[in-house]
Scaffold this active site. Structure first.
Site, PDB file in Angstrom:
ATOM      1  N   LYS A 205       0.814  -1.230   0.000  1.00 30.40           N
ATOM      2  CA  LYS A 205       0.000   0.000   0.000  1.00 30.40           C
ATOM      3  C   LYS A 205       0.838   1.266   0.000  1.00 30.40           C
ATOM      4  CE  LYS A 205      -4.381  -1.895   1.238  1.00 30.40           C
ATOM      5  NZ  LYS A 205      -5.373  -2.218   2.253  1.00 30.40           N
ATOM      6  N   ARG A 239      -3.619  -9.878   5.047  1.00 27.76           N
ATOM      7  CA  ARG A 239      -4.039  -9.955   3.635  1.00 27.76           C
ATOM      8  C   ARG A 239      -2.868  -9.468   2.781  1.00 27.76           C
ATOM      9  NH1 ARG A 239      -6.209  -6.885  -0.393  1.00 27.76           N
ATOM     10  NH2 ARG A 239      -7.808  -7.877  -1.655  1.00 27.76           N
TER      11      ARG A 239
HETATM   12  N1  HH2 Z   1      -7.411  -3.893   0.846  1.00 27.84           N
HETATM   13  C1  HH2 Z   1      -7.743  -3.929  -0.470  1.00 27.84           C
HETATM   14  C2  HH2 Z   1      -8.840  -4.686  -0.897  1.00 27.84           C
HETATM   15  N2  HH2 Z   1      -9.569  -5.421  -0.026  1.00 27.84           N
HETATM   16  N3  HH2 Z   1      -9.967  -6.167   2.178  1.00 27.84           N
HETATM   17  C3  HH2 Z   1      -9.653  -6.155   3.482  1.00 27.84           C
HETATM   18  N4  HH2 Z   1     -10.358  -6.896   4.358  1.00 27.84           N
HETATM   19  N5  HH2 Z   1      -8.601  -5.405   3.965  1.00 27.84           N
HETATM   20  C4  HH2 Z   1      -7.829  -4.634   3.147  1.00 27.84           C
HETATM   21  O1  HH2 Z   1      -6.902  -3.945   3.648  1.00 27.84           O
HETATM   22  C5  HH2 Z   1      -8.142  -4.624   1.742  1.00 27.84           C
HETATM   23  C6  HH2 Z   1      -9.242  -5.417   1.289  1.00 27.84           C
HETATM   24  C7  HH2 Z   1      -6.934  -3.155  -1.457  1.00 27.84           C
HETATM   25  O2  HH2 Z   1      -5.865  -3.919  -1.952  1.00 27.84           O
HETATM   26  P1  HH2 Z   1      -5.874  -4.688  -3.374  1.00 27.84           P
HETATM   27  O3  HH2 Z   1      -6.912  -5.754  -3.409  1.00 27.84           O
HETATM   28  O4  HH2 Z   1      -4.498  -5.170  -3.659  1.00 27.84           O
HETATM   29  O5  HH2 Z   1      -6.152  -3.547  -4.409  1.00 27.84           O
HETATM   30  P2  HH2 Z   1      -7.452  -3.129  -5.228  1.00 27.84           P
HETATM   31  O6  HH2 Z   1      -8.507  -2.716  -4.268  1.00 27.84           O
HETATM   32  O7  HH2 Z   1      -6.947  -1.989  -6.086  1.00 27.84           O
HETATM   33  O8  HH2 Z   1      -7.897  -4.318  -6.040  1.00 27.84           O
END
Ligand code: HH2
Length: 271
Positions: A205, A239
């Site tokens: 992040k 995660r």
């Molecule tokens: N962060 C993201 C997405 N889902 N769910 C939980 N429970 N906690 C988190 O910190 C979280 C989440 C964002 O990360 P990522 O899936 O890599 O990116 P994107 O939302 O751009 O797909």
């Protein structure tokens, strides 16, 4: 929890796993690295992102969930705030719903989770992805996030979700400035004190980039530090995009924690 983003626009791996075959292969890799859960999502929630409708989410994630169910033993999670997406994913074999809106995105979500007897992660987010990073402010971020999660936990239980199936997540990067993310990790014990297991998603992040000056693809070491700190302060699930290195880091952190306990025991016994 290994991340599997079946999206064109996720912040660190957008487009890499939009092709179902590539997504399934990556899911198998995460399973092989020892993930305890694979979180499959068809909607990016990165800062500034636009929502993706349930039809399109399903078109992206359903073939991947169906194939992974056949090919891996690892439990599967669906990362969605839409009840119809969660329902189809649970029917396809997922057993965990990761709802970044904490049941605020769809009034039908709680019933879907409750009826399926699925696990549910409730995450804190200030505002919505499109605008959440526009000057987020808190008086005391930890107590505000804690109060929010306690409130959402009560709503979920009130709507029939079994309390023992609920996980809580402070939502690192979701409407938070650098100092808010650091304070949430530093005082994570206060969130864990609610009494439900805590999920932390810090992997790749932006705050890690702010601290190290590194782009997404080079934030693994920074993410491992965050994972170990979160674990030390009571996180039960991390995660992450890189499962293998995280497992190694946590094996050492858990071993050291056990060592600390053994040491204390030794001192008590006068050794
Ligand atoms: N962060 C993201 C997405 N889902 N769910 C939980 N429970 N906690 C988190 O910190 C979280 C989440 C964002 O990360 P990522 O899936 O890599 O990116 P994107 O939302 O751009 O797909």
């Amino acid at each position: 929890m290994g991340v599997l983003n079946v999206t064109p626009d996720s912040f660190s791996d957008g487009g890499r796993f939009l092709d179902p075959d590539a997504a399934v292969a990556h899911g198998e890799l995460l399973a092989g690295e020892g993930a305890d859960l694979i979180d499959v999502g068809g909607e990016s929630t990165r800062p500034g992102s636009d929502p993706v409708g349930p039809q399109e989410q399903l078109r992206r994630v359903l073939p991947v969930l169906e194939a992974l169910c056949e090919r891996v033993e690892t439990p599967l999670s669906i990362d969605t705030s839409k009840a119809s997406v969660a329902l189809a994913a649970l029917e396809a074999g997922a057993s965990f719903v990761n709802d970044v809106s904490a049941l605020r995105g769809d009034p039908a979500m709680a019933a879907v989770v409750a009826e399926a007897g699925a696990d549910l992660c409730l995450m804190h987010m200030r505002g919505e992805p499109k605008t959440m990073q526009e000057d987020p402010r808190y008086e005391d971020v930890v107590s505000e996030v804690k109060a929010f999660l306690e409130g959402r936990l009560a709503v979920a239980v009130g709507e029939g979700v079994a309390e023992e199936r609920i996980w809580l997540d402070p939502g690192i990067g979701f409407g938070k400035a650098l100092e808010h993310n650091l304070e949430l990790i530093g005082r994570l014990g206060e969130i864990a004190a609610i009494g439900r297991p805590v999920v932390v998603g810090a992997s790749r992040k932006r705050f890690l980039g702010a601290l190290t000056g590194r782009p997404e693809a080079q934030r693994l070491a920074a993410g491992l530090a965050a994972a170990v700190l979160a674990f030390e302060r009571g996180a039960s699930m991390l995660r992450v995009h890189e499962v293998g290195p995280t497992r190694d880091a946590l094996a050492v952190a858990a071993g050291a924690t056990l060592g600390k306990r053994a040491d204390l025991q030794g001192q008590r016994q006068g050794q």
